[in-house]
Design a protein around this motif. Structure first.
Motif, PDB file in Angstrom:
ATOM      1  N   PRO A 139     -29.851  59.561   3.431  1.00 23.57           N
ATOM      2  CA  PRO A 139     -30.531  59.904   4.686  1.00 23.57           C
ATOM      3  C   PRO A 139     -31.924  60.478   4.450  1.00 23.57           C
ATOM      4  O   PRO A 139     -32.862  60.173   5.192  1.00 23.57           O
ATOM      5  N   GLY A 140     -32.062  61.303   3.404  1.00 24.83           N
ATOM      6  CA  GLY A 140     -33.367  61.867   3.097  1.00 24.83           C
ATOM      7  C   GLY A 140     -34.369  60.794   2.712  1.00 24.83           C
ATOM      8  O   GLY A 140     -35.535  60.829   3.126  1.00 24.83           O
ATOM      9  N   LEU A 141     -33.913  59.847   1.902  1.00 25.45           N
ATOM     10  CA  LEU A 141     -34.792  58.772   1.460  1.00 25.45           C
ATOM     11  C   LEU A 141     -35.261  57.925   2.644  1.00 25.45           C
ATOM     12  O   LEU A 141     -36.460  57.632   2.785  1.00 25.45           O
ATOM     13  N   TYR A 142     -34.319  57.541   3.518  1.00 31.50           N
ATOM     14  CA  TYR A 142     -34.707  56.727   4.668  1.00 31.50           C
ATOM     15  C   TYR A 142     -35.529  57.534   5.674  1.00 31.50           C
ATOM     16  O   TYR A 142     -36.376  56.968   6.388  1.00 31.50           O
ATOM     17  N   ALA A 146     -39.038  56.489   7.163  1.00 33.29           N
ATOM     18  CA  ALA A 146     -39.290  56.501   8.601  1.00 33.29           C
ATOM     19  C   ALA A 146     -40.525  57.318   8.945  1.00 33.29           C
ATOM     20  O   ALA A 146     -41.368  56.876   9.744  1.00 33.29           O
ATOM     21  N   LYS A 147     -40.656  58.507   8.364  1.00 33.42           N
ATOM     22  CA  LYS A 147     -41.812  59.363   8.645  1.00 33.42           C
ATOM     23  C   LYS A 147     -43.105  58.650   8.293  1.00 33.42           C
ATOM     24  O   LYS A 147     -44.075  58.669   9.057  1.00 33.42           O
ATOM     25  N   ILE A 194     -30.170  64.690  11.640  1.00 29.85           N
ATOM     26  CA  ILE A 194     -29.636  64.642  10.282  1.00 29.85           C
ATOM     27  C   ILE A 194     -30.735  64.905   9.267  1.00 29.85           C
ATOM     28  O   ILE A 194     -30.611  65.740   8.368  1.00 29.85           O
ATOM     29  N   CYS A 195     -31.826  64.188   9.410  1.00 22.38           N
ATOM     30  CA  CYS A 195     -32.995  64.384   8.543  1.00 22.38           C
ATOM     31  C   CYS A 195     -34.189  63.824   9.306  1.00 22.38           C
ATOM     32  O   CYS A 195     -34.255  62.612   9.539  1.00 22.38           O
ATOM     33  N   ASP A 196     -35.072  64.677   9.723  1.00 23.31           N
ATOM     34  CA  ASP A 196     -36.192  64.322  10.580  1.00 23.31           C
ATOM     35  C   ASP A 196     -36.936  63.069  10.083  1.00 23.31           C
ATOM     36  O   ASP A 196     -37.334  63.013   8.925  1.00 23.31           O
ATOM     37  N   ASP A 284     -29.139  47.227   7.964  1.00 25.42           N
ATOM     38  CA  ASP A 284     -29.720  48.311   8.764  1.00 25.42           C
ATOM     39  C   ASP A 284     -28.899  49.586   8.607  1.00 25.42           C
ATOM     40  O   ASP A 284     -28.384  50.131   9.586  1.00 25.42           O
ATOM     41  N   ALA A 285     -28.806  50.094   7.397  1.00 19.51           N
ATOM     42  CA  ALA A 285     -28.023  51.307   7.165  1.00 19.51           C
ATOM     43  C   ALA A 285     -28.575  52.493   7.941  1.00 19.51           C
ATOM     44  O   ALA A 285     -27.834  53.430   8.277  1.00 19.51           O
ATOM     45  N   PHE A 286     -29.860  52.465   8.216  1.00 20.71           N
ATOM     46  CA  PHE A 286     -30.532  53.470   9.043  1.00 20.71           C
ATOM     47  C   PHE A 286     -31.478  52.717   9.977  1.00 20.71           C
ATOM     48  O   PHE A 286     -31.950  51.622   9.641  1.00 20.71           O
TER      49      PHE A 286
END
Length: 389
Positions: A139-142, A146-147, A194-196, A284-286
């Motif tokens: 989640p952090g990596l994606y 995303a950011k 979960i992770c911005d 599309d895991a995220f």
């Protein structure tokens, strides 16, 4: 790449529902999907000459344990691991052994029971990975991807929420999907962070399932006793690649290069291009992955993947149907089974037998699965398959 490869066809597919089934062992799920694929093909189970089982966390010999339960012993069975790409990597192995003339009939399946080993949260990663040791998670990596994407292309988090809304809408009509309730942009954005900028709905769930396919060569297709009412689906292209070194100045583990490289090889092998695809199942895991992968596959220019979502062009009835099954976000992501679940969906779409929304007049479909992450690399593996009537 050899030019004299044999034609390969999928003649049977099977799958289980996606969800949490902690009381069902992986080999039980695998047996259900494999037997369904064999029955769908109409061949005798003992016609199968070799099996390839994709999984990640299911222990030693899960492939052999699966086939033992349906009376298939003695033939070679290879267990395949390639992180989230394990299922399609098993499919690639089955395709390759037939295409190169080593075997005539093969069974490929993927299986995972994640709910037996974890109740939720991110997948356990390799602790000797320096970034994992420092706290990196998927989640952090994606979220980092995303950011950067939102900032670089001026996209809002609402677009990511719309990816989920489309995913849930598609899954609502798919009886095997893990999440079958439609949602709204407001509900997705109001979910726990979960992770911005990724909220819970923008992340794929923990779950269990299995899916399988029976493959044969063209000559065997003509002579073997099978159910001829079942439409054989041709494998037009099938390419597997490992990740390369990431750019020294680029974002850690950006998967774009690996997906682009692998898909271009698959397009070339099939003699087709992005515009020829009618339906697509992507990894599309995220939520951000749909935008990045859509662009990497050539369906949109860099930074314009969001337009497909905003304009409804990637809906099941749009210009290019992306994840009509609901994808990993909503159908589910039982990692070792995911690639075969995607494959079964495309086969069913091309047969006109989709379990959910049917893409009208679908003739060509593409499956893209990628797996894993490691420092300074653009992922561990990527597999792209192109199927046609």
């Amino acid at each position: 790449m050899a030019n004299n490869l044999r034609d390969v066809y999928i003649i049977g597919v099977g799958q289980t529902p996606c969800g949490k089934f902690p009381s069902q062992a992986a080999h039980v799920l695998g047996r259900e999907a494999s037997w369904a694929a064999i029955k769908d093909s109409g061949i005798h189970a003992r016609d199968i000459e070799i099996g390839f089982c994709g999984h990640v966390y299911q222990g030693m010999g899960v492939g052999q344990r699966t086939l033992k339960d349906i009376g298939l012993v003695g033939q070679p069975v290879i267990n395949v691991e390639g992180a989230c790409g394990s299922g399609t990597l098993a499919f690639w192995e089955a395709w390759r052994t037939i295409a190169y003339g080593q075997h005539d009939i093969a069974l490929a399946w993927g299986v995972e029971n994640l709910s037996k080993i974890m109740s939720g949260g991110p997948l356990p990663l390799e602790e000797d990975d320096i970034e994992v040791a420092l706290g990196m998670s998927m989640p952090g990596l994606y979220a980092m991807r995303a950011k950067r994407y939102l900032d670089e292309y001026g996209i809002s988090a609402e677009t990511l929420a719309k990816v989920v809304v489309k995913s849930r809408k598609h899954a609502a009509q798919n009886p095997i999907a893990q999440f079958r309730k439609e949602t709204t942009v407001e509900q997705v954005l109001a979910d726990p962070l979960i992770c911005d900028p990724l909220t819970r709905s923008m992340c794929c769930p923990v779950g269990d399932a299995s899916a399988a396919a029976v493959l044969v060569d063209g000559e065997t297709l003509k002579r073997i006793k099978r159910d001829e009412s079942r439409l054989p689906i041709k494998v037009l292209g099938c390419i597997a690649q490992s990740g390369g070194y990431a750019s020294a100045t680029g974002l850690t583990c950006d998967p774009s290069e690996n997906v682009t490289r692998t898909s271009q090889m698959a397009y070339e092998q099939a003699g087709l291009g992005p515009k020829d695809m009618d339906c697509v199942e992507i990894h599309d895991a995220f939520a951000i992955a749909e935008l990045i992968v859509t662009e990497a596959l050539g369906f949109a220019k860099k930074g314009e993947g969001a337009r497909l979502i905003e304009e409804g062009k990637s809906n099941y009835d749009g210009d290019i149907a992306i994840n009509a099954s609901g994808g990993l976000l909503s159908r589910g992501h039982p990692v070792g089974a995911t690639g075969l679940l995607q494959t079964v969906e495309i086969v069913n779409q091309l047969r006109g037998e989709a379990t959910g929304y049917q893409v009208a007049d679908a003739k060509i479909g593409l499956i893209e699965t990628m797996g894993g992450a490691q420092p300074a690399m653009d992922g561990i593996t990527c597999v792209v398959s192109i199927l046609g009537k």
